[in-house]
Design a protein around this motif. Structure first.
Motif, PDB file in Angstrom:
ATOM      1  N   MET A 233       0.839  -1.208   0.000  1.00  0.00           N
ATOM      2  CA  MET A 233       0.000   0.000   0.000  1.00  0.00           C
ATOM      3  C   MET A 233       0.871   1.253   0.000  1.00  0.00           C
ATOM      4  SD  MET A 233      -3.093  -0.991   0.007  1.00  0.00           S
ATOM      5  CE  MET A 233      -3.261  -2.727  -0.348  1.00  0.00           C
TER       6      MET A 233
ATOM      7  N   GLN B 261      -8.488   1.926  -3.695  1.00  0.00           N
ATOM      8  CA  GLN B 261      -7.490   0.866  -3.885  1.00  0.00           C
ATOM      9  C   GLN B 261      -6.775   0.988  -5.226  1.00  0.00           C
ATOM     10  OE1 GLN B 261      -6.955  -0.111  -0.794  1.00  0.00           O
ATOM     11  NE2 GLN B 261      -6.877  -2.294  -1.281  1.00  0.00           N
TER      12      GLN B 261
ATOM     13  N   HIS C  62      -2.968   0.732  -4.108  1.00  0.00           N
ATOM     14  CA  HIS C  62      -2.413  -0.628  -4.162  1.00  0.00           C
ATOM     15  C   HIS C  62      -1.427  -0.690  -5.333  1.00  0.00           C
ATOM     16  CE1 HIS C  62      -3.162  -5.237  -4.699  1.00  0.00           C
ATOM     17  NE2 HIS C  62      -2.002  -4.970  -4.159  1.00  0.00           N
TER      18      HIS C  62
ATOM     19  N   SER D 173      -5.916   1.279   6.430  1.00  0.00           N
ATOM     20  CA  SER D 173      -6.391  -0.056   6.076  1.00  0.00           C
ATOM     21  C   SER D 173      -5.719  -1.052   7.006  1.00  0.00           C
ATOM     22  CB  SER D 173      -6.031  -0.377   4.623  1.00  0.00           C
ATOM     23  OG  SER D 173      -6.153  -1.767   4.399  1.00  0.00           O
TER      24      SER D 173
ATOM     25  N   LYS E   7     -11.103  -0.937   5.616  1.00  0.00           N
ATOM     26  CA  LYS E   7     -10.406   0.313   5.281  1.00  0.00           C
ATOM     27  C   LYS E   7     -11.291   1.500   5.647  1.00  0.00           C
ATOM     28  CE  LYS E   7      -8.631   2.567   1.097  1.00  0.00           C
ATOM     29  NZ  LYS E   7      -8.327   2.281  -0.314  1.00  0.00           N
TER      30      LYS E   7
ATOM     31  N   LEU F 289     -12.755  -4.849   2.655  1.00  0.00           N
ATOM     32  CA  LEU F 289     -11.906  -5.156   1.493  1.00  0.00           C
ATOM     33  C   LEU F 289     -11.973  -6.630   1.103  1.00  0.00           C
ATOM     34  CD1 LEU F 289      -8.700  -3.030   2.232  1.00  0.00           C
ATOM     35  CD2 LEU F 289     -10.603  -2.486   0.704  1.00  0.00           C
TER      36      LEU F 289
END
Ligand code: ZN
Length: 589
Positions: free
Chosen positions: A170, A399, A403, A481, A486, A519
């Motif tokens: 992340m 995300q 991510h 998160s 999250k 998530l």
């Protein structure tokens, strides 16, 4: 002829040497006091002092020139008797005493070396090299070794099979400057303060990487590594403070450039090769940072890759102005049908494939010719393709924006796939530990990933994230998160030069406004559970505060604002990338 002037001349020479040596020592001591976090004399801007001279890295020419100037000044002062006219006497006798001269020269040329050697460990004979490759705008779900169905990364997939893949890395922010500063320092954005977009010639708070912070490049440089950086990103440049510790920094963005594709990967790799051929000091390990901008919009894949994933691409191009339009709520322009969006994504993938193919051969060569090298390949943030109604990055923390792929290869690391959630702020301490240093230094917020790689730690690491600076980007989000759940908080807006465009469905809701996503069941963050799971909202926020990772946006207002002086011609290029000077900024009150 009288013999009297000779001793005077000799005295003046000796006194000048003493004055010069004392001045050099005083300057060194003052800078050392100011920059206590940095070790090594070259890092202090004094490469000509003893250590580097003894190491044969730099010639003594600047020192001799300074001594010459000091000598001339003493002679001039004596001739015109300036001090005498003021009623003072030049104590040449004391300054020119052989003992004073010897002590001062010894102090200036030996003491720094002794002190530096005491505080700057020489790298061990087998200390590994470091190669850090940052692929800008790289989404985790557009990566072969993370499961993407398109074959966009065959070369990196091979490296991934022999290295360590972090499946859930992340980023701590969703645009380049704060995210890369986190990678380099192991600190969250609110701690390293590189969170605002500089607006040329306008006072802005927190747009520069604080020179008192220490990047891993700077740390390794201070410990004897030979360091070099290459960047074509307008944020990762010397004026913004990202050259700390770099003996060589090539800033393509601020250079006049003739070839059309200046600063793209082929040119950067050719420059890295030239550095190896011309500047490499084989007696030291190296630490290199390569920032690849090719996959950042506009998506213009090189001819040999264009059409790989879309034989009939639409004429739509993602440009700074289109992203800007989307972010200001004007959405009429692009006629962004599903087909046209798919074509845009295909071109993004073609850019990623081009990066992979070009980088692959280079990384193979580094591993072959410099097998003792720690290689890190990382994204800094992702890209939104309307998953949450917007395009581009830097405005939110979904995300698809935080991510990112993270791949590590080191000679002694067995291949592994890590499913545990980790953070980009862990990368800096991991590199330090891999090269034989203690890992996280005092004050660093990230932690080395080696316990995770070794399987000694399997719990998801809580990942803080934030976006929002002074002026731009103006949307203030904070988040955490824990790997399964999250929390995102839309915070109060700060007063800005330009109006904050309404681009989120809850723009009118009272702030702070919480979003909570499961998530595991809802990885695409479709259903906001904040209302029904208020206890989880409060627990995650408490965790964010307890760990010292929450900084309210208003804190920014307490920082001093300053302006970045930029070539006005660059302003247009900044806008083309979605950065800096838009019309709204110049017209707003
Ligand atoms: Zn970026």
């Amino acid at each position: 002829m009288s013999a009297a002037p000779r001793p005077c001349l000799l005295q003046a020479v000796l006194a000048a040497a003493t004055v010069f040596a004392l001045a050099a020592l005083t300057l060194a001591a003052w800078i050392t006091w100011r920059e206590t976090s940095v070790q090594g004399w070259a890092a202090l801007g004094l490469p000509w002092l003893a250590l580097d001279r003894l190491a044969g890295v730099h010639a003594l020419v600047p020192a001799l020139a300074a001594a010459g100037v000091a000598f001339a000044l003493v002679l001039a002062a004596r001739r015109v008797a300036v001090l005498a006219a003021l009623g003072a006497r030049v104590r040449l006798g004391l300054l020119a005493h052989p003992l004073s001269v010897v002590l001062a020269l010894l102090g200036a040329f030996v003491l720094p070396g002794v002190v530096a050697r005491g505080t700057r460990p020489v790298p061990a004979r087998q200390a590994p090299n470091v190669l850090f490759v940052l692929i800008d705008t790289w989404r985790a779900d557009h990566t072969g070794f993370l499961g993407y169905e398109r074959d966009v990364s065959p070369s990196l997939d091979r490296l991934a099979a022999e290295g360590v893949v972090f499946e859930r890395a992340m980023a701590q922010s969703s645009w380049t400057k704060p995210s890369v500063a986190t990678l380099l320092t192991g600190l969250t954005p609110s701690k390293h303060h590189a969170v605002s977009q500089a607006i040329p010639e306008k006072p802005v708070r927190a747009f520069r990487l604080n020179p008192r912070l220490t990047t891993f490049v700077e740390l390794l440089h201070g410990r004897g590594w030979q360091t070099a950086m290459w960047s074509d990103n307008p944020n990762i440049t010397p004026p913004i403070g990202f050259d700390q510790g770099a003996e060589h920094f090539r800033d393509y963005f601020h250079e006049p450039c003739c070839p059309e594709r200046c600063g793209e990967l082929p040119e950067i790799l050719a420059d890295v090769d030239a550095w190896f051929a011309e500047e490499r000091d084989a007696s030291r390990p190296f630490c290199l940072y390569v920032h690849v901008m090719d996959a950042h919009y506009p998506f213009e894949p090189p001819p040999e890759f264009a059409g790989r994933f879309d034989a009939n691409p639409s004429d739509l191009q993602l440009t700074g102005p289109i992203v800007h339009d989307y972010m200001t709520g004007r959405r009429s322009e692009a006629n962004l049908t599903e087909e046209r969006l798919a074509s845009l994504v295909a071109r993004y993938d073609e850019e990623l494939l081009a990066v992979d193919q070009r980088l692959g051969a280079f990384l193979e060569r580094i591993r072959r010719e410099h097998p003792n090298t720690v290689i890190v390949v990382s994204g800094d943030h992702g890209e939104e393709f309307l998953e949450h109604g917007n395009l581009g990055h830097s405005h939110a923390l979904w995300q698809e924006l935080v991510h990112v792929p993270l791949l590590l290869w080191a000679p002694d690391l067995a291949p592994a796939r890590v499913a545990t959630q980790v953070r980009l702020m862990d990368v800096c301490p991991t590199i330090l530990e891999l090269v034989g240093l203690p890992g996280a230094l005092p004050g660093m917020q990230g932690e080395s990933l080696l316990p995770v790689v070794a399987g000694r730690e399997s719990a998801d690491r809580p990942a803080p994230m934030e976006v929002g600076g002074d002026q731009k980007p103006c949307w203030q989000w904070r988040g955490l998160s824990d790997g399964r759940t999250k929390l995102l908080r839309r915070e109060h807006d700060l007063p800005t030069l330009h109006p904050i465009p309404p681009i989120f469905p809850d723009d009118g809701a009272p702030r702070p406004c919480a979003h909570l996503y499961d998530l595991v069941r809802d990885p695409r963050e479709r259903t906001n559970l904040a209302a029904e799971r208020a206890a989880d909202v409060s627990a995650l926020f408490s965790e964010l505060e307890r760990r010292g990772w929450y900084t309210p946006p208003e804190t920014l207002l307490g920082l001093k604002a300053s302006a970045l002086e930029l070539d006005p011609e660059l302003t247009g290029e900044l806008s083309a990338l979605g950065y800096g000077g838009g019309e709204d900024e110049t017209q707003a009150p």
